[in-house]
Enzyme design. Structure first.
Site, PDB file in Angstrom:
ATOM      1  N   CYS A   1       1.006  -1.133   0.003  1.00 36.52           N
ATOM      2  CA  CYS A   1       0.321   0.117   0.041  1.00 36.52           C
ATOM      3  C   CYS A   1       0.930   1.228   0.083  1.00 36.52           C
ATOM      4  CB  CYS A   1      -0.808   0.055   1.241  1.00 36.52           C
ATOM      5  SG  CYS A   1      -0.250  -0.074   2.857  1.00 36.52           S
TER       6      CYS A   1
ATOM      7  N   ASN B   1       2.499   1.348   4.236  1.00 37.68           N
ATOM      8  CA  ASN B   1       2.580  -0.054   4.943  1.00 37.68           C
ATOM      9  C   ASN B   1       2.544   0.174   6.637  1.00 37.68           C
ATOM     10  OD1 ASN B   1       5.633  -2.180   5.275  1.00 37.68           O
ATOM     11  ND2 ASN B   1       3.628  -2.724   5.028  1.00 37.68           N
TER      12      ASN B   1
ATOM     13  N   CYS C   1      -1.454   0.676   7.254  1.00 36.92           N
ATOM     14  CA  CYS C   1      -2.776   0.345   7.644  1.00 36.92           C
ATOM     15  C   CYS C   1      -3.269  -0.952   6.728  1.00 36.92           C
ATOM     16  CB  CYS C   1      -3.504   1.370   6.981  1.00 36.92           C
ATOM     17  SG  CYS C   1      -3.473   3.007   8.153  1.00 36.92           S
ATOM     18  N   ARG C   2      -3.233  -0.655   5.271  1.00 44.25           N
ATOM     19  CA  ARG C   2      -3.800  -1.896   4.437  1.00 44.25           C
ATOM     20  C   ARG C   2      -2.923  -3.158   4.463  1.00 44.25           C
ATOM     21  NH1 ARG C   2      -5.051   1.974  -0.139  1.00 44.25           N
ATOM     22  NH2 ARG C   2      -3.313   3.115   0.592  1.00 44.25           N
ATOM     23  N   SER C   3      -1.795  -2.791   3.910  1.00 49.45           N
ATOM     24  CA  SER C   3      -0.867  -4.016   3.480  1.00 49.45           C
ATOM     25  C   SER C   3      -0.403  -4.836   4.988  1.00 49.45           C
ATOM     26  CB  SER C   3       0.464  -3.584   2.729  1.00 49.45           C
ATOM     27  OG  SER C   3       1.300  -2.709   3.205  1.00 49.45           O
TER      28      SER C   3
ATOM     29  N   ASP D   1      -7.910   3.802   0.960  1.00 52.26           N
ATOM     30  CA  ASP D   1      -7.031   4.036   1.979  1.00 52.26           C
ATOM     31  C   ASP D   1      -8.036   4.295   3.333  1.00 52.26           C
ATOM     32  OD1 ASP D   1      -5.283   5.358   3.740  1.00 52.26           O
ATOM     33  OD2 ASP D   1      -4.536   6.538   2.418  1.00 52.26           O
TER      34      ASP D   1
HETATM   35  P1  4NP Z   1      -1.727   2.641   3.993  1.00 55.57           P
HETATM   36  O1  4NP Z   1      -2.403   4.018   4.796  1.00 55.57           O
HETATM   37  O2  4NP Z   1      -0.907   3.009   2.779  1.00 55.57           O
HETATM   38  O3  4NP Z   1      -2.912   1.795   4.202  1.00 55.57           O
HETATM   39  O4  4NP Z   1      -0.786   2.219   4.964  1.00 55.57           O
HETATM   40  C1  4NP Z   1      -1.868   5.214   4.968  1.00 55.57           C
HETATM   41  C2  4NP Z   1      -0.788   5.344   5.856  1.00 55.57           C
HETATM   42  C3  4NP Z   1      -0.269   6.554   6.179  1.00 55.57           C
HETATM   43  C4  4NP Z   1      -0.306   7.742   5.080  1.00 55.57           C
HETATM   44  C5  4NP Z   1      -1.415   7.413   4.234  1.00 55.57           C
HETATM   45  C6  4NP Z   1      -2.005   6.171   3.955  1.00 55.57           C
HETATM   46  N1  4NP Z   1       0.184   8.904   5.275  1.00 55.57           N
HETATM   47  O5  4NP Z   1      -0.157   9.682   4.546  1.00 55.57           O
HETATM   48  O6  4NP Z   1       1.025   9.145   6.229  1.00 55.57           O
END
Ligand code: 4NP
Length: 151
Positions: free
Chosen positions: A7, A10, A12-14, A122
């Site tokens: 994602c 790294n 939340c989703r992955s 996201d």
């Molecule tokens: P992820 O979510 O891609 O599912 O881990 C996010 C985590 C952090 C951020 C964006 C999306 N950020 O902008 O810090």
């Protein structure tokens, strides 16, 4: 079979996708080696987001051992599948992908022709309910993905 979930951050989703794929593979008796990574470097070394940890903990899965890392060039030859959570992740991965590599680089929700479980959006800027629906969507995709690996 080696599978990398990807994602943006790294956190939340992955990491959730990694934990869920591990669980589903174990349940179905499929040997998978799993890791996850982010296309961005913002959160390198961090634990998954507390909300992802909680959403998975609610169904008995522990992802607290995971630590964020960024996608590396080497990943394209180390993994059989690189699974992007959304179309932006996929576009970023395709920019990095070498011409002749081992990995199939696809969107997780559309990993084979004719299936479309959608993008895993996201959940970072939303509330807990977004994390619960992310978990349910990831379970749906993971169960289908693992079942089709053995066909
Ligand atoms: P992820 O979510 O891609 O599912 O881990 C996010 C985590 C952090 C951020 C964006 C999306 N950020 O902008 O810090």
């Amino acid at each position: 079979m080696k599978v990398l979930t990807v994602c943006l951050g790294n956190i939340c989703r992955s990491p959730a996708a990694q934990g869920i794929l591990q669980h589903v593979a174990d349940q179905q008796g499929v040997a998978l080696e799993l890791d996850s990574a982010g296309t961005a470097a913002y959160h390198i070394g961090k634990q998954p987001d507390k909300r992802s940890i909680k959403a998975l903990n609610e169904v008995g899965l522990d992802i607290t051992h995971q630590r964020a890392r960024q996608v590396a060039q080497d990943d394209f030859d180390q993994f059989d599948w690189i699974l992007a959570m959304d179309s932006e992740n996929l576009a970023n991965l395709k920019r990095l992908k070498p011409a002749n590599c081992r990995a199939k680089v696809v969107m997780f929700g559309r990993y084979r022709d004719g299936v479309n479980f959608g993008e895993v959006d996201d959940p970072y800027y939303g509330g807990d309910s977004g994390f619960a629906s992310m978990r349910e969507q990831l379970f749906e995709i993971a169960e289908d993905f693992v079942a089709n690996l053995t066909k």
